[in-house]
Enzyme design. Structure first.
Site, short mmCIF file in Angstrom:
data_model
loop_
_atom_site.label_atom_id
_atom_site.label_comp_id
_atom_site.label_asym_id
_atom_site.label_seq_id
_atom_site.Cartn_x
_atom_site.Cartn_y
_atom_site.Cartn_z
N GLU A 163 15.79 -0.55 8.42
CA GLU A 163 15.13 -1.14 7.26
C GLU A 163 16.09 -1.02 6.08
O GLU A 163 16.55 0.07 5.75
CB GLU A 163 13.81 -0.41 6.96
N ARG A 164 16.40 -2.15 5.48
CA ARG A 164 17.36 -2.20 4.37
C ARG A 164 18.74 -1.67 4.78
O ARG A 164 19.41 -0.95 4.03
CB ARG A 164 16.85 -1.42 3.15
N GLU A 290 2.10 0.54 0.94
CA GLU A 290 2.59 -0.63 1.66
C GLU A 290 2.07 -0.67 3.09
O GLU A 290 2.83 -0.75 4.05
CB GLU A 290 4.12 -0.67 1.61
N ARG A 340 2.17 -1.73 -12.09
CA ARG A 340 2.74 -0.98 -10.98
C ARG A 340 3.56 0.22 -11.44
O ARG A 340 3.59 1.26 -10.79
CB ARG A 340 3.59 -1.92 -10.12
N ASP A 369 11.33 0.36 -8.25
CA ASP A 369 11.92 0.41 -6.92
C ASP A 369 13.42 0.14 -6.93
O ASP A 369 13.85 -0.95 -6.55
CB ASP A 369 11.20 -0.60 -6.02
N GLU A 391 14.38 11.05 -5.49
CA GLU A 391 14.87 10.14 -4.45
C GLU A 391 15.74 9.04 -5.04
O GLU A 391 15.33 8.31 -5.93
CB GLU A 391 13.67 9.51 -3.70
N GLU A 397 20.00 -1.93 -1.64
CA GLU A 397 18.98 -2.96 -1.43
C GLU A 397 18.93 -3.99 -2.56
O GLU A 397 18.93 -5.18 -2.32
CB GLU A 397 17.60 -2.29 -1.26
N GLU A 515 25.08 -5.72 -13.06
CA GLU A 515 23.96 -5.87 -14.00
C GLU A 515 24.13 -7.13 -14.86
O GLU A 515 23.16 -7.83 -15.14
CB GLU A 515 23.89 -4.64 -14.90
N TRP A 545 2.83 -8.23 -5.55
CA TRP A 545 3.59 -6.97 -5.54
C TRP A 545 3.68 -6.24 -6.87
O TRP A 545 4.21 -5.14 -6.94
CB TRP A 545 4.99 -7.22 -4.99
C1 BDP Z 1 11.37 -0.53 -0.87
C2 BDP Z 1 11.81 -1.26 0.34
C3 BDP Z 1 10.93 -1.05 1.52
C4 BDP Z 1 10.65 0.42 1.69
C5 BDP Z 1 10.04 0.97 0.45
C6 BDP Z 1 9.86 2.48 0.49
O1 BDP Z 1 11.89 -2.63 0.02
O2 BDP Z 1 11.61 -1.59 2.61
O3 BDP Z 1 9.86 0.65 2.78
O4 BDP Z 1 10.88 0.73 -0.63
O5 BDP Z 1 10.61 3.15 -0.21
O6 BDP Z 1 12.51 -0.36 -1.64
O7 BDP Z 1 8.99 2.98 1.14
#
Ligand code: BDP
Length: 683
Positions: A163-164, A290, A340, A369, A391, A397, A515, A545
């Site tokens: 993933e990513r 999610e 959000r 995010d 984190e 990404e 940026e 979202w």
């Molecule tokens: C986002 C990503 C997704 C991750 C999510 C996460 O797009 O794929 O699952 O964060 O951190 O950045 O859980």
């Protein structure tokens, strides 16, 4: 292969005079005790020294009389007068001392760690000194890592996808099994350990069907084999788990944390896991986020959810790392009352004090995010009685996906240096996550990895600098981004001042370049939905979202102030709250994150917002062309393979930057109807 070796090149030392001096220290080596990690330290030292100098370091049973190296833990070190009792006493868990004793007759090096892990880190430090050609005659180094937990999160799925992931497939999994290619995992352990990483979770936080089985008899023997590899490098293994495991793996109809059967199930599960992996680190959990299952299903909160796991792991010293990336990903975009950005704080802050001592909350650096620019998450420092881990995302990404160049260390440094004022002035993020402010029992930093099975690990070879930089920075947040870049370049490409200067400049400029041509002034997003590469201004604008820019014909930005806006600013401590609340004092790079302004709003530079958008976008794309010119100057000065890898990526970056420039400029020109003052081409 050069790109495979990353920063552990250990090339033959070219500087003859330097090599000659160094060799005087390299006769024998003694390890004062034996353990798996000590063996690793010895092996790493011998292998690297032999590659760099041709000397085979003889392992001796006795301390060297005149020439040689001593590896020891503080407890076994019997020459306290050489290092000093108080220095040894001052070493923390993973700390170490490197001290040389050089006279005409003697050339001795002492590498003394509080534990064998410290010795291993000392060896990697010594090897770094050799790779960067530092004199050894007067070495007197004392190192203690600032953060206790220094972790990597893999987002690898059992089918081998990541993933990513932007650098190939997983080095851990294929076909729903653990890979047979143990060598690659060992090489990864070496890379991580060499920069001080001490923990890893090997599977994606989104735990799909196949990965749920990682904690069953079927897969645990193989997981244990991976744990063995990491253990030898001082790295503790963790697993991401599925909160609904008692239903999916067991026979229970529920995963309710307050149900006794569920509690019992997790206890038995923990005991089973520890039979295979006696030093298992614990669980990493993404719950109620999610579409992942979690305690909300049963009307329980996150503390109740986390504590059931913590109880189960406690007898074995394991911890639960519970992620705070929790928000409603199905919100109604027309509902202006939700924001959000507020979600993590709203969900977790009221639970301060409710979590058991072996629970750690893992908080993303920003409230949204991993955008190119975000404010620091107000949750950091806000929970005084709850262990916290920060984190980061090394995987790029939202910052170019390891096609575009983006050295992230400067961004991370801004986060770490940010003053939260949680306990008055000077309560920086780095002091909170190191555990020193509130005396957390567990704390530190974690980050999403950027590696895959590409030969060079990271897709773009220059993205290796982010993995290296992450480790070095979280070991010591005081290091400068340039300093880290330079170390990485010299270890990776050799000691060639011109090469170092060029690549350093490219790295140091890269974040601001990225940026410049992407979403302006902290607004974020504007990416293609789903895969998140390339521009799509309204891609997420009318979606569920929660990531909006609110651009219309008058202006743009999210009003997060207290009066007219979402009130997000009030999650910060004063005076940050007031700073963000005020249009004048809000840092301009975050202007549109906090305020909705007309396109004609004037910035401190004298430019209007719309003109700033045009200017930065023309500039950003031009800067990518400049990066290419710079890089071309390195042809023939570094090996062709790495030269071409980066050139290819830069050319793709240029296409991307031009697309961003044109789409952003056109969009805002049409929305605002305001022409570019410089009459450049906008469609
Ligand atoms: C986002 C990503 C997704 C991750 C999510 C996460 O797009 O794929 O699952 O964060 O951190 O950045 O859980």
């Amino acid at each position: 292969n050069n790109s495979y070796a990353c920063w552990l090149q250990y090339k033959k030392i070219a500087n003859v005079a330097y090599e000659k001096k160094v060799k005087l220290f390299l006769e024998t080596v003694v390890a004062a005790e034996s353990s798996t990690v000590m063996e690793t330290a010895l092996e790493e030292l011998q292998a690297a020294v032999s590659k760099m100098t041709g000397v085979h370091l003889e392992k001796s049973a006795e301390p060297p009389a005149n020439h040689g190296i001593v590896l020891s833990t503080a407890a076994h070190f019997h020459q306290e007068e050489i290092i000093g009792r108080h220095v040894l006493a001052g070493l923390g868990a993973d700390g170490y001392v490197i001290r040389s004793l050089a006279t005409d007759r003697k050339k001795l090096l002492y590498l003394v760690g509080k534990t064998d892990k410290g010795v291993l880190y000392a060896v990697f430090h010594l090897l770094r000194l050799l790779q960067t050609e530092q004199p050894l005659e007067q070495v007197n180094i004392v190192e203690n890592p600032r953060n206790p937990l220094r972790m990597i999160n893999q987002w690898d799925n059992l089918d081998g996808t990541i993933e990513r992931g932007y650098a190939g497939k997983s080095i851990f999994f294929e076909n729903n099994k653990i890979t047979a290619n143990i060598t690659r995992i060992k090489d990864y352990a070496r890379l991580l350990s060499s920069v001080g990483i001490n923990a890893i979770s090997i599977n994606n936080v989104n735990v799909f069907e196949a990965a749920t089985k990682l904690i069953t008899k079927q897969l645990l023997p193989d997981v244990a084999a991976v744990a063995d590899i990491f253990r030898a490098y001082g790295i503790t293994l963790f697993l991401s788990i599925n909160y609904a495991s008692p239903i999916q793996l067991g026979t229970l109809p529920t995963a309710d944390p307050l149900d006794e059967r569920v509690q019992q199930w997790w206890k038995e599960k923990a005991s089973e896991i520890y039979r295979y992996i006696p030093d298992f680190g614990g669980f990493l959990v993404k719950a109620d986020s999610e579409h992942r299952p979690g305690p909300f299903t049963y009307g329980r909160d996150h503390a109740e959810g986390a504590n059931v796991l913590a109880e189960a792991l406690k007898p074995y010293g394991g911890v639960v790392i519970w992620r705070c990336f929790v928000y409603n990903c199905l919100q109604d975009w027309r509902d202006r009352s939700t924001d959000r950005a507020k979600a993590a704080y709203d969900n977790f802050k009221p639970l301060d004090g409710e979590f058991l001592d072996n629970v750690i909350l893992q908080v993303k650096n920003g409230p949204m995010d991993f955008q190119v620019r975000e404010p620091v998450s107000p949750l950091l420092g806000a929970m005084k009685q709850t262990n916290q881990v920060l984190e980061f995302q090394i995987a790029q990404e939202y910052t170019g996906q390891q096609i575009d160049l983006c050295y992230l260390v400067p961004q991370w440094k801004e986060v770490l240096d940010f003053d939260t004022y949680a306990k008055g002035e000077g309560t920086t993020v780095k002091s909170i996550v190191s555990g020193s402010v509130y005396g957390f029992s567990h704390s530190g930093i974690a980050a999403v990895s950027n590696i895959g099975n590409d030969v060079n690990w990271t897709g773009n070879t220059l993205a290796q600098a982010n993995l290296y930089g992450y480790g070095r920075l979280i070991w010591n947040p005081e290091l400068a981004a340039e300093e880290i870049a330079e170390e990485w370049i010299v270890s990776t490409f050799g000691n060639e001042p011109l090469v170092t200067a060029m690549i350093r400049e490219m790295l140091m400029e890269s974040w601001s370049i990225y940026e410049n041509y992407t979403a302006p002034l902290g607004i974020g997003w504007m990416v293609n939905p789903g895969h998140h590469y390339g521009p799509n201004v309204d891609g997420y604008e009318y979606a569920v979202w929660g990531t909006y820019h609110f651009a219309d014909c008058h202006g743009i930005g999210v009003d997060r102030t207290t009066g007219s806006g979402t009130g997000y600013v009030s999650q910060y401590f004063s005076p940050n709250k007031e700073m963000y609340e005020s249009l004048e004092n809000c840092p301009e790079e975050l202007l549109l994150f906090f305020h909705h302004v007309p396109y004609t709003h004037t910035l401190k530079s004298g430019e209007t917002v719309i003109q700033h958008i045009y200017n930065t976008h023309f500039k950003g794309a031009a800067q990518v062309a400049w990066l290419i010119d710079k890089w071309r100057e390195l042809e023939g000065k570094i090996d062709q393979e790495r030269y071409e890898n980066v050139l290819d990526r830069l050319q793709r970056q240029l296409k991307n930057a031009v697309e961003w420039r044109d789409i952003i400029n056109t969009y805002f020109y049409r929305k605002s109807g305001i022409a570019d003052e410089q009459n450049r081409t906008i469609y």
